[in-house]
Design an enzyme around this catalytic site. Structure first.
Site, PDB file in Angstrom:
ATOM      1  N   TYR A 131       0.800  -1.254   0.099  1.00  0.00           N
ATOM      2  CA  TYR A 131      -0.012  -0.089   0.068  1.00  0.00           C
ATOM      3  C   TYR A 131       0.693   1.148   0.089  1.00  0.00           C
ATOM      4  O   TYR A 131       1.488   1.657   1.110  1.00  0.00           O
ATOM      5  CB  TYR A 131      -0.804  -0.098   1.241  1.00  0.00           C
ATOM      6  CG  TYR A 131      -2.033   0.933   1.334  1.00  0.00           C
ATOM      7  CD1 TYR A 131      -2.207   2.117   0.560  1.00  0.00           C
ATOM      8  CD2 TYR A 131      -2.964   0.613   2.493  1.00  0.00           C
ATOM      9  CE1 TYR A 131      -3.096   2.916   0.769  1.00  0.00           C
ATOM     10  CE2 TYR A 131      -3.730   1.605   2.624  1.00  0.00           C
ATOM     11  CZ  TYR A 131      -4.172   2.731   1.996  1.00  0.00           C
ATOM     12  OH  TYR A 131      -5.237   3.653   2.012  1.00  0.00           O
ATOM     13  N   LYS A 146      -0.626  -1.414  -4.410  1.00  0.00           N
ATOM     14  CA  LYS A 146      -1.619  -0.203  -4.673  1.00  0.00           C
ATOM     15  C   LYS A 146      -0.809   1.198  -4.796  1.00  0.00           C
ATOM     16  O   LYS A 146      -0.395   1.634  -3.748  1.00  0.00           O
ATOM     17  CB  LYS A 146      -2.370  -0.320  -3.352  1.00  0.00           C
ATOM     18  CG  LYS A 146      -3.412   0.999  -3.232  1.00  0.00           C
ATOM     19  CD  LYS A 146      -4.158   0.742  -1.714  1.00  0.00           C
ATOM     20  CE  LYS A 146      -5.340   2.009  -1.650  1.00  0.00           C
ATOM     21  NZ  LYS A 146      -4.774   3.195  -1.770  1.00  0.00           N
TER      22      LYS A 146
END
Lengths: 292, 292
Positions: free
Chosen positions: B131, B159
């Site tokens: 992330y 991400k």
């Protein structure tokens, strides 16, 4: 209480848990040196990496080992709920004051930060130091917000970021804040490299990282007459340069390990102490400066 | 699993605690809409403000309510020790994957971030999405670090932050990462306003904030042919503008309150939903866009 040298000790870990013997050893160094106060569980104390229970335990150890020197306890946490609980724990343990940074995940608004301080000061009777450290909180206080928070009950001090290196600019900044804040509120400088300049400029306190490991040297700077303080601080320039390159926490943790005052690895993962050449360089600087 | 629309629901609070009924209501909306996966306890899920126990509980609620739609669980925390425990809790609860940001207090080094991912991937068998969200973590991944982390076992997706608005530049960026990363690793765009551009540029997934509250609209964008996706996204420009001004979390939490899907205040203090004129403006935008 929020004047003179406030020493910020590490919370060394051993096997991933707070190391009582090492921590109490650090507190004893500070007590013997006669620092004016001990601020535990700040950024250098690695508070955000510890559980609430560990923080309460570390607080009890510090207060017992400080033998009457005021202990100020860092209560920063992401949620207001947790901050309020940490303030309660500090009060129960017999802390003399608390220290609170607007620690954030989502960047905070001024209104959110004000309400954080409002909630905590209304639920705790301990004097509070506002911890302004944009390097870790990434929140920039405005002067207007300083003034608003200063009116809250119990607010006793501001720990301000290292100010301008220029002595006149530093003095102007301190005087501007002095005019802005009620007279009972003290200003403490942080950012060790700027401390002598800040003290000369009129700051009432030094919230000090090196004070937590090298209290004698930090006391010497704090208590020297202005020109002497600058010279004493400038002597430590090689150390300040390492702080800038690697962060003061990694340097101080490595120094504690090098001095045998903490068992490596004493930092909470993912944080890592200095390794290889950087560690060697630190060891040499400590030796050259008479710190090891 | 790390493809298509991954919806990021809020974790609404009531009286300061996770509100099971409201949360399960949000998950049910996502299930009915047929999103490709549900990513709970991310930034929008307010994970860093919740206790470890609350996060385990919320995970169980989500998996039960998702009825087979894959649930990806955010395991970001400051200490590696806590991240490892959260990964274990997610695995025990039956999560399909985990999502980990290099959340920090002290700014982290590349080496520290690499070791965080190394430790976690060696101690968890769940597929992991890296992330990368510098807005909240304030950590900037280099391409070299992406490549190093991509080699770790279990790493399944990145991400990535909202990329360039220019379609050609966005495509170049996706292709550059595609060349850098092993073929089994997917790229998911975040930053809702850039999502259509990212999907057009070849991203495999959209890690979506609005998907957590308005799954039908997000699915329509995800499944549209390229020119249509851009047009559908541009229709929502007034909402993206509010996201920029106030942060997507405050907007989405306020929207959930306005829609009656969460009880105000549903955000963990010190965070505050929109108030006064800003809230009125959001309500009007939602109405105009047919979202309320």
């Amino acid at each position: 209480m929020f004047t003179g040298l406030s020493a910020f000790p590490l919370t060394p870990l051993r096997d991933g848990l707070p190391d009582q013997a090492a921590f109490v050893g650090l507190i004893a160094r500070l007590r013997r040196a006669g620092v004016d106060s001990i601020s535990i569980l700040g950024s250098t104390g690695c508070a955000p990496y510890l559980s609430q229970q560990e923080r309460a335990e570390v607080t009890r150890w510090a207060i017992a080992a400080a033998e009457g020197i005021p202990v100020i306890v860092g209560i920063s946490a992401l949620s207001t709920r947790e901050v309020v609980q940490l303030a309660r724990d500090a009060e129960q343990a017999g802390a003399s004051g608390v220290l609170l940074a607007p620690f954030s995940y989502q960047p905070l608004t001024e209104e959110e930060v004000f309400h954080l301080y409002e909630t905590v000061t209304h639920q705790s009777s301990l004097p509070l130091c506002v911890y302004d450290n944009p390097r870790v909180t990434r929140f920039e206080f405005s002067d207007a917000l300083y003034a608003r928070i200063a009116e809250l009950p119990g607010v006793a001090s501001f720990k301000i970021p290292g100010g301008p290196a220029n002595p006149n600019a530093a003095r102007e900044r301190v005087e501007k804040l002095r005019a802005l804040l009620p007279a009972h509120i003290t200003q403490g400088v942080s950012g060790d490299a700027c401390a002598a300049t800040g003290l000369n400029a009129g700051c009432d306190a030094w919230y000090s990282v090196i004070g937590g490991l090298f209290p004698d040297q930090a006391l010497e700077i704090t208590r020297a007459e202005p020109p002497g303080a600058i010279a004493l601080s400038e002597r430590l320039t090689p150390l300040w340069a390492l702080f800038t390159r690697f962060g003061s926490l990694r340097c101080i943790a490595s120094a504690a390990e090098i001095l045998g005052l903490a068992a490596p690895p004493c930092l909470p993962a993912p944080l890592r102490a200095l390794e290889g050449e950087a560690r060697q360089e630190l060891a040499e600087v400590l030796k050259r400066l008479g710190l090891a």
